[in-house]
Design a protein around this motif. Structure first.
Motif, PDB file in Angstrom:
ATOM      1  N   UNK A  65      14.321 -22.133  -3.203  1.00 37.06           N
ATOM      2  CA  UNK A  65      13.298 -22.266  -2.394  1.00 37.06           C
ATOM      3  C   UNK A  65      12.570 -21.170  -1.185  1.00 37.06           C
ATOM      4  N   UNK A  66      13.973 -20.033  -0.718  1.00 33.96           N
ATOM      5  CA  UNK A  66      13.630 -19.293   0.082  1.00 33.96           C
ATOM      6  C   UNK A  66      12.715 -18.413  -0.968  1.00 33.96           C
ATOM      7  N   UNK A  67      13.374 -17.891  -1.985  1.00 35.53           N
ATOM      8  CA  UNK A  67      12.554 -16.714  -2.980  1.00 35.53           C
ATOM      9  C   UNK A  67      11.315 -17.780  -3.956  1.00 35.53           C
ATOM     10  N   UNK A  68      10.437 -18.313  -3.256  1.00 36.10           N
ATOM     11  CA  UNK A  68       9.709 -18.873  -3.118  1.00 36.10           C
ATOM     12  C   UNK A  68       8.622 -19.564  -2.064  1.00 36.10           C
TER      13      UNK A  68
ATOM     14  N   UNK B 286       3.817 -23.251   6.284  1.00 40.73           N
ATOM     15  CA  UNK B 286       4.145 -23.875   4.791  1.00 40.73           C
ATOM     16  C   UNK B 286       5.333 -22.758   4.980  1.00 40.73           C
ATOM     17  N   UNK B 287       5.232 -21.806   5.311  1.00 41.44           N
ATOM     18  CA  UNK B 287       6.338 -20.684   5.159  1.00 41.44           C
ATOM     19  C   UNK B 287       7.568 -20.967   5.858  1.00 41.44           C
ATOM     20  N   UNK B 288       7.323 -21.628   6.703  1.00 41.06           N
ATOM     21  CA  UNK B 288       8.290 -21.730   7.828  1.00 41.06           C
ATOM     22  C   UNK B 288       9.334 -23.413   7.398  1.00 41.06           C
ATOM     23  N   UNK B 289       8.308 -24.095   6.658  1.00 41.11           N
ATOM     24  CA  UNK B 289       8.775 -25.405   6.628  1.00 41.11           C
ATOM     25  C   UNK B 289       9.912 -25.008   5.358  1.00 41.11           C
ATOM     26  N   UNK B 290       9.553 -24.024   4.397  1.00 40.15           N
ATOM     27  CA  UNK B 290      11.100 -24.004   3.264  1.00 40.15           C
ATOM     28  C   UNK B 290      11.623 -23.271   3.513  1.00 40.15           C
ATOM     29  N   UNK B 291      11.474 -22.420   4.681  1.00 39.83           N
ATOM     30  CA  UNK B 291      12.720 -21.221   4.720  1.00 39.83           C
ATOM     31  C   UNK B 291      13.655 -22.301   5.717  1.00 39.83           C
TER      32      UNK B 291
END
Length: 201
Positions: free
Chosen positions: A61-64, A168-173
């Motif tokens: 998840x972090x890598x994408x 979207x970036x913040x939800x993934x990280x």
């Protein structure tokens, strides 16, 4: 009493029935210990499988995590990616190493099921799990600090909250950090289980 007489002390010999009664008791205690240690081994193996899933999920998840804000021109865009921050890059590498360790530790966990009285594999897992727990906690804590700054910002140091734009970036990280803390909790349980199993050896 004549000088030639010898004093004899009668020591009651333990009957064979008593000896036979003790043997099954010792055997039953040994079997009970083996059964409980085998249960610890099975729980250890299942927890490691769960930790592998959460660790891979965190690293993937972090890598994408990558997001580009849509603007009028393709030559001027705002982009947020995990490799923009060394902390997130360290997080991905750390979680990948933790996942690799967990995969390599599975055969030793199986040994604790097959040979529940063996001390060496449990002691090895106990030591390596403790080291890996520290490693995973450091990576998770560092990433959590960056996520917190991305969510709330810090006016005193001119850190801007970017999650209003890069949702979207913040939800993934954030999801990756949560998954990594699940791994940390599993490692805590693994260390406790190993400690109980070693105490009963």
């Amino acid at each position: 009493m004549k000088s030639g007489d010898h004093a004899a002390i009668d020591v009651p010999a333990e009957s064979s029935a008593a000896v036979k009664g003790k043997a099954p008791l010792i055997a039953s205690q040994r079997e009970e210990k083996r059964g409980l240690n085998r249960g610890f081994g099975i729980a250890d193996f299942l927890l490691r499988l769960g930790a592998i899933i959460s660790t891979i999920a965190a690293a993937a998840t972090m890598g994408t995590s990558d997001e580009t804000l849509p603007l009028f021109t393709q030559f001027f865009q705002f982009e947020a990616s995990f490799d923009d921050l060394p902390t997130f890059l360290y997080f991905v590498i750390a979680m990948a190493l933790v996942g690799g360790y967990l995969l390599l530790s599975l055969p030793f966990s199986i040994v604790t099921i097959v040979r529940p009285i063996a001390v060496a594999p449990r002691l090895l897992l106990f030591i390596l799990d403790t080291v890996t727990l520290t490693f995973a906690t450091a990576a998770s804590g560092a990433a959590a600090a960056i996520v917190y700054l991305a969510e709330t910002g810090n006016p005193n140091t001119n850190w801007l909250a970017i999650c209003d734009q890069f949702e979207d970036f913040c939800s993934k990280v954030s999801g990756a950090v949560v998954a990594s803390f699940v791994t940390v909790v599993v490692f805590v349980v693994l260390v406790i289980l190993s400690g109980f199993a070693l105490k009963r050896q």
